[in-house]
Motif scaffolding. Structure first.
Motif, PDB file in Angstrom:
ATOM      1  N   THR A 142     -33.900   8.534   0.731  1.00 23.84           N
ATOM      2  CA  THR A 142     -32.985   7.508   0.206  1.00 23.84           C
ATOM      3  C   THR A 142     -33.579   6.134   0.500  1.00 23.84           C
ATOM      4  N   GLY A 143     -33.022   5.110  -0.142  1.00 25.71           N
ATOM      5  CA  GLY A 143     -33.459   3.747   0.113  1.00 25.71           C
ATOM      6  C   GLY A 143     -34.036   3.108  -1.121  1.00 25.71           C
ATOM      7  N   ASN A 144     -34.695   1.955  -0.909  1.00 22.77           N
ATOM      8  CA  ASN A 144     -35.307   1.254  -2.023  1.00 22.77           C
ATOM      9  C   ASN A 144     -36.630   1.910  -2.395  1.00 22.77           C
ATOM     10  N   ASN A 145     -37.347   1.272  -3.317  1.00 21.49           N
ATOM     11  CA  ASN A 145     -38.569   1.890  -3.841  1.00 21.49           C
ATOM     12  C   ASN A 145     -39.635   2.038  -2.748  1.00 21.49           C
ATOM     13  N   ALA A 146     -39.776   1.037  -1.883  1.00 21.44           N
ATOM     14  CA  ALA A 146     -40.771   1.118  -0.808  1.00 21.44           C
ATOM     15  C   ALA A 146     -40.419   2.226   0.178  1.00 21.44           C
ATOM     16  N   GLN A 147     -39.122   2.328   0.509  1.00 27.15           N
ATOM     17  CA  GLN A 147     -38.690   3.384   1.435  1.00 27.15           C
ATOM     18  C   GLN A 147     -38.843   4.766   0.807  1.00 27.15           C
ATOM     19  N   LEU A 148     -38.541   4.860  -0.492  1.00 24.37           N
ATOM     20  CA  LEU A 148     -38.710   6.149  -1.170  1.00 24.37           C
ATOM     21  C   LEU A 148     -40.177   6.561  -1.228  1.00 24.37           C
ATOM     22  N   LYS A 149     -41.074   5.574  -1.420  1.00 27.50           N
ATOM     23  CA  LYS A 149     -42.500   5.881  -1.472  1.00 27.50           C
ATOM     24  C   LYS A 149     -42.999   6.384  -0.124  1.00 27.50           C
ATOM     25  N   ALA A 150     -42.585   5.720   0.981  1.00 20.89           N
ATOM     26  CA  ALA A 150     -43.007   6.157   2.313  1.00 20.89           C
ATOM     27  C   ALA A 150     -42.427   7.520   2.649  1.00 20.89           C
ATOM     28  N   CYS A 151     -41.167   7.730   2.277  1.00 20.28           N
ATOM     29  CA  CYS A 151     -40.525   9.020   2.541  1.00 20.28           C
ATOM     30  C   CYS A 151     -41.177  10.121   1.716  1.00 20.28           C
ATOM     31  N   PHE A 152     -41.586   9.801   0.485  1.00 17.89           N
ATOM     32  CA  PHE A 152     -42.241  10.787  -0.373  1.00 17.89           C
ATOM     33  C   PHE A 152     -43.548  11.270   0.256  1.00 17.89           C
ATOM     34  N   GLN A 153     -44.346  10.341   0.739  1.00 19.78           N
ATOM     35  CA  GLN A 153     -45.621  10.710   1.352  1.00 19.78           C
ATOM     36  C   GLN A 153     -45.402  11.506   2.642  1.00 19.78           C
ATOM     37  N   GLN A 154     -44.380  11.132   3.416  1.00 22.44           N
ATOM     38  CA  GLN A 154     -44.095  11.870   4.646  1.00 22.44           C
ATOM     39  C   GLN A 154     -43.649  13.304   4.337  1.00 22.44           C
ATOM     40  N   LYS A 155     -42.737  13.441   3.357  1.00 22.48           N
ATOM     41  CA  LYS A 155     -42.277  14.777   2.977  1.00 22.48           C
ATOM     42  C   LYS A 155     -43.418  15.619   2.399  1.00 22.48           C
ATOM     43  N   MET A 156     -44.334  14.979   1.708  1.00 25.40           N
ATOM     44  CA  MET A 156     -45.464  15.702   1.149  1.00 25.40           C
ATOM     45  C   MET A 156     -46.359  16.256   2.269  1.00 25.40           C
ATOM     46  N   SER A 212     -47.585  24.217  -6.043  1.00 22.41           N
ATOM     47  CA  SER A 212     -46.581  24.844  -6.909  1.00 22.41           C
ATOM     48  C   SER A 212     -45.281  25.138  -6.175  1.00 22.41           C
ATOM     49  N   LEU A 213     -45.294  25.131  -4.851  1.00 19.63           N
ATOM     50  CA  LEU A 213     -44.080  25.385  -4.069  1.00 19.63           C
ATOM     51  C   LEU A 213     -43.260  24.120  -3.825  1.00 19.63           C
ATOM     52  N   LEU A 214     -43.670  22.982  -4.377  1.00 17.02           N
ATOM     53  CA  LEU A 214     -42.899  21.745  -4.192  1.00 17.02           C
ATOM     54  C   LEU A 214     -41.520  21.886  -4.842  1.00 17.02           C
ATOM     55  N   PRO A 215     -40.492  21.341  -4.209  1.00 19.32           N
ATOM     56  CA  PRO A 215     -39.128  21.457  -4.791  1.00 19.32           C
ATOM     57  C   PRO A 215     -38.961  20.521  -5.985  1.00 19.32           C
ATOM     58  N   LYS A 216     -37.905  20.747  -6.732  1.00 19.63           N
ATOM     59  CA  LYS A 216     -37.579  19.881  -7.863  1.00 19.63           C
ATOM     60  C   LYS A 216     -37.057  18.555  -7.322  1.00 19.63           C
ATOM     61  N   MET A 217     -37.523  17.453  -7.908  1.00 10.41           N
ATOM     62  CA  MET A 217     -37.175  16.122  -7.425  1.00 10.41           C
ATOM     63  C   MET A 217     -36.386  15.365  -8.482  1.00 10.41           C
ATOM     64  N   GLU A 218     -35.871  14.233  -8.076  1.00  9.38           N
ATOM     65  CA  GLU A 218     -35.285  13.316  -9.047  1.00  9.38           C
ATOM     66  C   GLU A 218     -36.428  12.547  -9.689  1.00  9.38           C
ATOM     67  N   PRO A 219     -36.561  12.562 -11.019  1.00 13.45           N
ATOM     68  CA  PRO A 219     -37.758  11.992 -11.660  1.00 13.45           C
ATOM     69  C   PRO A 219     -37.875  10.497 -11.426  1.00 13.45           C
ATOM     70  N   GLY A 220     -39.113  10.038 -11.546  1.00  8.38           N
ATOM     71  CA  GLY A 220     -39.345   8.598 -11.457  1.00  8.38           C
ATOM     72  C   GLY A 220     -38.786   7.878 -12.674  1.00  8.38           C
ATOM     73  N   LYS A 221     -38.472   6.597 -12.502  1.00  7.51           N
ATOM     74  CA  LYS A 221     -37.826   5.840 -13.578  1.00  7.51           C
ATOM     75  C   LYS A 221     -38.582   4.547 -13.809  1.00  7.51           C
ATOM     76  N   GLN A 222     -38.728   4.232 -15.106  1.00  8.74           N
ATOM     77  CA  GLN A 222     -39.311   2.966 -15.541  1.00  8.74           C
ATOM     78  C   GLN A 222     -38.372   2.356 -16.550  1.00  8.74           C
ATOM     79  N   ARG A 223     -37.812   1.192 -16.215  1.00  8.08           N
ATOM     80  CA  ARG A 223     -36.781   0.540 -17.027  1.00  8.08           C
ATOM     81  C   ARG A 223     -35.570   1.452 -17.192  1.00  8.08           C
ATOM     82  N   ASN A 224     -35.218   2.096 -16.079  1.00  6.00           N
ATOM     83  CA  ASN A 224     -34.043   2.978 -15.990  1.00  6.00           C
ATOM     84  C   ASN A 224     -34.148   4.200 -16.907  1.00  6.00           C
ATOM     85  N   LYS A 225     -35.366   4.562 -17.314  1.00  4.06           N
ATOM     86  CA  LYS A 225     -35.564   5.773 -18.109  1.00  4.06           C
ATOM     87  C   LYS A 225     -36.476   6.729 -17.346  1.00  4.06           C
ATOM     88  N   PRO A 226     -36.131   8.031 -17.339  1.00  7.32           N
ATOM     89  CA  PRO A 226     -36.995   9.000 -16.645  1.00  7.32           C
ATOM     90  C   PRO A 226     -38.360   9.102 -17.329  1.00  7.32           C
TER      91      PRO A 226
END
Length: 242
Positions: A142-156, A212-226
């Motif tokens: 959760t969080g803003n884009n910077a926090q989501l990016k750091a959390c994404f790399q940590q979870k990966m 291939s074992l990565l879970p399904k995520m909430e897609p990235g958005k550009q201009r509020n479009k997936p």
């Protein structure tokens, strides 16, 4: 007159020496008789096989006279002659040409805007992970884009450590190295288009299995479009020195 004995004629003067020598000889013969080993011998009968040249016999050649097959029956071909009268009328078929000539008139038609149907075509847009407005959201982040990016790399990294398994075949053959994995998180949040590049096919297959074992995520958005987001990560396969 005293009888004097010659000391050399005394037989019993060396009797103890002779007794000792005889005793030793007897003991030696007794020891050799007790230690002597005997082995049972079996009589082996050896047969000699005499091979003689094979007798060649002249076998008479018998000739069997087989009658030839009967000839096939002759087919008589009869031709039927049909007399056609000259008076019969024959209908000719005329084929019209579809080509446009210089003398043909082409109808001009003006198409209005209302008659044109507007069909929206959805394009699969891909935006790099580094510049996307909102990165794909890993489950639990959760969080803003910077926090989501750091959390994404940590979870990966946690996912790689959890599902990492060194292939037994690669360990036996001492195969090691770094595998680069490229994949796409599509607009539905699913991991697809997994591609690998590494030193050996065994390590590439294992790296693709982990991703291939990565879970399904909430897609990235550009201009509020997936949108789809490509991502790459290196996986290092290294054996520890024992």
């Amino acid at each position: 007159m005293e009888v004097k004995k010659n000391p050399r004629a005394n037989v019993g003067r060396n009797s103890s020496l002779y007794f000792a020598v005889g005793l030793n000889v007897m003991l030696l013969l007794t020891y050799l008789g007790l230690e002597h080993k005997t082995y049972e011998t079996e009589e082996t009968k050896i047969d000699i096989l005499m091979l003689q040249d094979n007798l060649e016999e002249d076998i008479p050649i018998t000739t069997i006279n087989i009658p030839p097959p009967p000839p096939p029956p002759k087919q008589v071909v009869t031709e039927a002659i049909t007399i056609v009268e000259d008076i019969a009328e024959i209908e000719e078929t005329f084929i019209e040409s579809n080509e446009i000539g210089q003398d043909d008139i082409v109808e001009e038609r003006v198409v209005s805007v209302d008659e044109v149907e507007d069909i929206e075509v959805e394009e699969d847009i891909e935006v790099p992970f580094a510049v996307i407005e909102r990165v794909p959201q890993f489950p639990g982040c959760t969080g803003n884009n910077a926090q989501l990016k750091a959390c994404f790399q940590q979870k990966m990294n946690e996912h790689l450590q959890k599902h990492f398994r060194y292939p037994d075949t690669a360990a036996e053959l001492n195969i090691q190295g770094k595998v680069f994995v490229f994949f796409l998180i599509d607009k539905n949040g699913t991991v697809s288009n997994i591609k690998t590049r590494g030193p050996d096919q065994i390590l590439e297959t294992e790296a693709a299995r982990i991703i291939s074992l990565l879970p399904k995520m909430e897609p990235g958005k550009q201009r509020n479009k997936p949108v789809g987001v490509p991502y790459s990560i290196p996986i290092n396969f290294k054996l520890r020195a024992q």
